[in-house]
Design a protein around this motif. Structure first.
Motif, PDB file in Angstrom:
ATOM      1  N   LEU A   1      40.727  39.572  33.901  1.00  0.00           N
ATOM      2  CA  LEU A   1      41.088  40.537  34.936  1.00  0.00           C
ATOM      3  C   LEU A   1      41.293  41.941  34.388  1.00  0.00           C
ATOM      4  O   LEU A   1      41.037  42.926  35.076  1.00  0.00           O
ATOM      5  CB  LEU A   1      42.357  40.073  35.653  1.00  0.00           C
TER       6      LEU A   1
ATOM      7  N   TYR B   1      37.954  43.759  34.318  1.00  0.00           N
ATOM      8  CA  TYR B   1      37.537  44.152  35.668  1.00  0.00           C
ATOM      9  C   TYR B   1      38.380  45.324  36.169  1.00  0.00           C
ATOM     10  O   TYR B   1      37.863  46.259  36.793  1.00  0.00           O
ATOM     11  CB  TYR B   1      37.663  42.971  36.633  1.00  0.00           C
ATOM     12  N   ARG B   2      39.680  45.272  35.903  1.00  0.00           N
ATOM     13  CA  ARG B   2      40.563  46.360  36.333  1.00  0.00           C
ATOM     14  C   ARG B   2      40.176  47.671  35.652  1.00  0.00           C
ATOM     15  O   ARG B   2      40.130  48.721  36.297  1.00  0.00           O
ATOM     16  CB  ARG B   2      42.019  46.018  36.018  1.00  0.00           C
TER      17      ARG B   2
ATOM     18  N   THR C   1      34.518  43.269  40.455  1.00  0.00           N
ATOM     19  CA  THR C   1      35.547  42.377  41.000  1.00  0.00           C
ATOM     20  C   THR C   1      35.637  41.018  40.323  1.00  0.00           C
ATOM     21  O   THR C   1      36.720  40.423  40.270  1.00  0.00           O
ATOM     22  CB  THR C   1      35.305  42.134  42.502  1.00  0.00           C
ATOM     23  N   GLY C   2      34.522  40.465  39.872  1.00  0.00           N
ATOM     24  CA  GLY C   2      34.495  39.088  39.387  1.00  0.00           C
ATOM     25  C   GLY C   2      34.547  38.070  40.505  1.00  0.00           C
ATOM     26  O   GLY C   2      34.547  36.859  40.248  1.00  0.00           O
ATOM     27  N   PHE C   3      34.561  38.531  41.753  1.00  0.00           N
ATOM     28  CA  PHE C   3      34.682  37.649  42.911  1.00  0.00           C
ATOM     29  C   PHE C   3      33.307  37.061  43.238  1.00  0.00           C
ATOM     30  O   PHE C   3      32.335  37.795  43.380  1.00  0.00           O
ATOM     31  CB  PHE C   3      35.222  38.438  44.098  1.00  0.00           C
ATOM     32  N   ASN C   4      33.255  35.730  43.422  1.00  0.00           N
ATOM     33  CA  ASN C   4      31.954  35.065  43.480  1.00  0.00           C
ATOM     34  C   ASN C   4      31.758  34.270  44.769  1.00  0.00           C
ATOM     35  O   ASN C   4      31.237  33.159  44.754  1.00  0.00           O
ATOM     36  CB  ASN C   4      31.791  34.142  42.265  1.00  0.00           C
TER      37      ASN C   4
ATOM     38  N   CYS D   1      38.587  31.058  48.117  1.00  0.00           N
ATOM     39  CA  CYS D   1      39.753  31.680  47.507  1.00  0.00           C
ATOM     40  C   CYS D   1      40.820  31.964  48.566  1.00  0.00           C
ATOM     41  O   CYS D   1      41.993  31.699  48.372  1.00  0.00           O
ATOM     42  CB  CYS D   1      39.314  32.975  46.818  1.00  0.00           C
TER      43      CYS D   1
ATOM     44  N   ALA E   1      43.256  36.063  46.845  1.00  0.00           N
ATOM     45  CA  ALA E   1      42.434  37.214  46.461  1.00  0.00           C
ATOM     46  C   ALA E   1      43.278  38.256  45.748  1.00  0.00           C
ATOM     47  O   ALA E   1      42.809  38.928  44.820  1.00  0.00           O
ATOM     48  CB  ALA E   1      41.771  37.815  47.694  1.00  0.00           C
TER      49      ALA E   1
ATOM     50  N   TYR F   1      42.469  37.967  41.718  1.00  0.00           N
ATOM     51  CA  TYR F   1      41.498  39.036  41.455  1.00  0.00           C
ATOM     52  C   TYR F   1      42.121  40.419  41.385  1.00  0.00           C
ATOM     53  O   TYR F   1      41.416  41.409  41.224  1.00  0.00           O
ATOM     54  CB  TYR F   1      40.372  38.988  42.508  1.00  0.00           C
TER      55      TYR F   1
END
Length: 439
Positions: free
Chosen positions: A5, A8-9, A52-55, A91, A96, A100
């Motif tokens: 994280l 990504y941040r 984001t890394g959100f998938n 998620c 979230a 994330y």
């Protein structure tokens, strides 16, 4: 192995520092239907994933650097046990934020209601007007409504700007963690190429080699192929993006394999060409040696500060001179190159950026005349080739091609990291020297 994280941040912070009073909106990739109600395996949009890394599909990320509380907002699919039974766990809104690092999260159904509050004090909207026409209309309608009230409020987004010129140079320079992911993708790719060379024999079908390669990708933890695997025997190797892979391999065939593994969305991209029975014919050997020489000299020219086109120009010069020596081209070297009379043999450029996308993002030129200088952290491919199609038509004024050369297609490709002092060949684990691919 993965990206945490904090990275990504940091990516978001770097990006937001560059957009000032703007608000950036990124949309997840759409789901694609294979047939009827059967969907393809979901693959996230690379820009969205990078930040984001959100998938998951049906999500929107909003970055608002000037907002006092909510600088990173996610709109996601809410938890729904009934739907998750069919399509897998989500998620959800609460996680979230937790998983994330979002400052705030909402159900995707609340996008139209909540988005205006994050746009109204922006000076512009950063959004890529891409292929999702329905979502383009959503963004344009919000912008038009805000523009209609601009004269009374004196504030609001007066323009929509593509975020690519800001974000894509960031993606071009790979972090240490990204390089670790790429190395893993390339190591698995190398294992698969070496396995294919051990496995193949005269009489096999191209699809059998493809199956062995892609089985190896998954066996070693890869997502699967980074792109449709090319397994091209005989004259099929003269088709640049040949993916039918249905021909039976014959005696004296060369086999061109262009295949790479995707690992955590980072990609390998390797091409090797070799004689299936272990022995080049005379013509095959000469062309192979020429392509290998062009590749080795092109790789030598990859170093920081060099303009991007330098290694391509080097490869073209070697290939053209070699074809002239063989009598397959004639005339003045510089003129042949300037007039591109070599194009019937070599019709593509010598490489491309590599990363989250196989043909990764980022410009190659700065203006019409100036090529981007290479810098440490760039990853690119070097892949010269010669393709003498059975029906090749020489350029005007060039000699006809004797039958013995026709049907030979050879490409050799490696993935190269630009380092502080030069370069590193990341795919050296796959043999390519003449005595390594023949006996």
């Amino acid at each position: 192995m993965g990206i945490d994280l904090r990275e990504y941040r940091q990516r978001r912070e770097t990006f937001m520092a560059k957009i000032g009073q703007g608000t950036a909106i990124f949309r997840s990739a759409p789901t694609s239907v294979m047939h009827n109600d059967v969907e393809y395996l979901f693959r996230q949009d690379s820009d969205f994933f990078y930040l984001t890394g959100f998938n998951e599909p049906e999500a929107v990320a909003v970055l608002i650097p000037h907002h006092q509380e909510h600088r990173f907002v996610l709109f996601v699919q809410p938890k729904d046990p009934e739907k998750e039974t069919w399509t897998g766990y989500r998620c959800g809104v609460d996680q979230a934020k937790e998983l994330y690092g979002a400052d705030e999260a909402y159900p995707i159904t609340e996008l139209d209601e909540k988005l205006p509050q994050y746009l109204e004090k922006s000076d512009r909207i950063y959004y890529h007007l891409g292929r999702d026409k329905s979502f383009n209309e959503v963004i344009l309608s919000h912008w038009q409504r805000l523009m209609a009230t601009y004269p009374k409020r004196g504030i609001g987004p007066v323009a929509i700007e593509d975020p690519a010129p800001i974000l894509h140079p960031m993606r071009q320079v790979k972090s240490p963690t990204e390089l670790a992911m790429l190395r893993q993708a390339m190591e698995i790719s190398a294992i698969a190429h070496n396995r294919a060379r051990e496995f193949v024999k005269v009489g096999h079908y191209e699809y059998q080699i493809q199956a062995e390669i892609e089985h190896t990708f998954r066996l070693h933890g890869g997502i699967g192929p980074a792109y449709p695997s090319i397994v091209a025997s005989g004259s099929n190797a003269c088709i640049l993006h040949y993916i039918n892979n249905h021909r039976q391999i014959q005696e004296n065939d060369l086999l061109l394999i262009d295949a790479g593994c995707s690992y955590g969305y980072y990609n390998g991209d390797i091409t090797r060409t070799f004689p299936v029975n272990g022995k080049f014919t005379g013509e095959q050997k000469v062309i192979y040696e020429l392509v290998l020489e062009a590749q080795l000299k092109a790789i030598e020219s990859v170093k920081p500060g060099q303009p991007y086109n330098e290694f391509h120009d080097m490869a073209v010069c070697v290939l053209v001179q070699g074809l002239m020596d063989l009598g397959l081209l004639k005339g003045d070297l510089e003129e042949i190159i300037k007039e591109e009379k070599y194009k019937p043999f070599y019709m593509h450029r010598t490489g491309h950026w590599l990363g989250l996308d196989v043909h990764d993002v980022g410009v190659y030129k700065q203006g019409e005349e100036t090529w981007l200088p290479l810098q440490p952290g760039h990853v690119l491919t070097v892949e010269p080739g010669i393709y003498i199609k059975p029906d090749i038509k020489p350029a005007e004024g060039q000699p006809e091609i004797p039958e013995r050369w026709r049907g030979i297609g050879i490409r050799i490709e490696d993935d190269i990291l630009v380092t502080e002092t030069g370069h590193e060949v990341l795919t050296s684990g796959v043999p390519k020297l003449l005595d390594e691919v023949s006996f």
